[in-house]
Design an enzyme around this catalytic site. Structure first.
Site, PDB file in Angstrom:
ATOM      1  N   SER A 236       0.844  -1.191   0.000  1.00 39.92           N
ATOM      2  CA  SER A 236       0.000   0.000   0.000  1.00 39.92           C
ATOM      3  C   SER A 236       0.880   1.242   0.000  1.00 39.92           C
ATOM      4  O   SER A 236       2.010   1.217   0.493  1.00 39.92           O
ATOM      5  CB  SER A 236      -0.893   0.017   1.245  1.00 39.92           C
TER       6      SER A 236
ATOM      7  N   TYR B 280      -2.222  -0.102  10.661  1.00 43.33           N
ATOM      8  CA  TYR B 280      -2.309  -0.539   9.268  1.00 43.33           C
ATOM      9  C   TYR B 280      -1.047  -0.160   8.506  1.00 43.33           C
ATOM     10  O   TYR B 280      -0.470  -0.991   7.777  1.00 43.33           O
ATOM     11  CB  TYR B 280      -3.538   0.086   8.600  1.00 43.33           C
TER      12      TYR B 280
END
Length: 265
Positions: free
Chosen positions: A145, A158
């Site tokens: 990501s 995250y």
């Protein structure tokens, strides 16, 4: 060229029941690959398998697996190897996130996220690498990501998990040099997928970043291109990729002047 490249290849995709995992399975089947679908939902996997066979004249198979249950990962991959004798491409796509301030995040919830995003990915990779080394070829794609490069408020856990994915990806790429195994990191920005049902139940974040949302089919296409071209890493979309580069070169300035843009959750 791409049709020949994927023709008959056994491609294992985790998190294949929805989002970009689903799109990658369809697009790879269209190119002649044999997608092996892995996820937790049998009904969704069965539906996708039937769709690939009936609508796209492809072949597919599926296995039910929660990648966070590490002892089950090896069992499932051994079954795949026993049946198909090889795994040509592994796409580690399974993952999820929750958006909370760090002090509001329980250690238990952080562990669950790492079990899927990091340890599950590690277990899947360790399960295929020995076979790929015997084949003297293979490709591992880790869906990381942009958050693995630029952390933002309310995504500490995250972002940390995706930083770990990028660190692992870069390390095993160097470790596997000369084995015939390619290793690619894909770093997308936010994607219009069910991911946000868990990460952003209120819908406020999605509303704030609507113009930046990537479509799953386009991300899947870029992943396939990265495999074809054996790319080391792909950041997307271009605007966020540029922002990532600026942040890494000028972190202090970026946090000072782009703080409001980073704080959208």
């Amino acid at each position: 060229m791409s049709q020949r490249l994927f023709e008959g290849k056994v491609v294992v995709i985790t998190g294949a029941s929805s989002g970009i995992g689903r799109e990658m399975a369809i697009q790879l089947a269209q190119k002649g690959a044999y997608p092996i679908l892995i996820a937790r939902s049998q009904s969704k996997l069965e539906t996708l398998k039937k769709e690939i066979i009936s609508q796209y004249q492809g072949e597919a198979d599926y296995y039910i697996l929660d990648v966070s249950i590490l002892e089950e990962v090896e069992k499932v991959f051994n079954m795949i190897i026993k049946k198909y004798q090889r795994i040509d491409i592994l796409i580690n796509n399974a993952g999820y996130g929750t958006f909370d301030y760090f002090l509001d995040s329980s250690i238990e919830s952080i562990k669950k996220m790492f079990n899927v995003n990091v340890f599950g990915l590690m277990a899947c990779s360790q399960s295929v690498i020995p076979y790929m080394m015997k084949q003297k070829e293979g490709h591992i794609v880790n869906i990381a990501s942009i958050a693995g490069k630029v952390a933002t408020p309310k995504s500490a856990a995250y972002a940390a998990s995706k930083h770990a994915v990028l660190g692992l990806t870069n390390a095993i790429r160097m470790e596997l040099k000369g084995t015939g195994i390619n290793v690619t990191a894909i770093n997308p920005g936010p994607i219009r997928t069910p991911f946000f049902r868990t990460a952003d139940p209120s819908g406020e974040y999605v509303k704030n970043i609507e113009r930046f949302l990537l479509e799953p089919a386009k991300v899947a296409h870029q992943v396939i291109l990265a495999i074809e071209k054996r790319k080391r890493e792909v950041d997307m979309p271009r605007l966020l990729a540029l922002g990532t580069w600026l942040y890494q070169c000028f972190p202090g300035i970026s946090e000072k002047f782009a703080g409001k843009l980073l704080d959208k959750k």
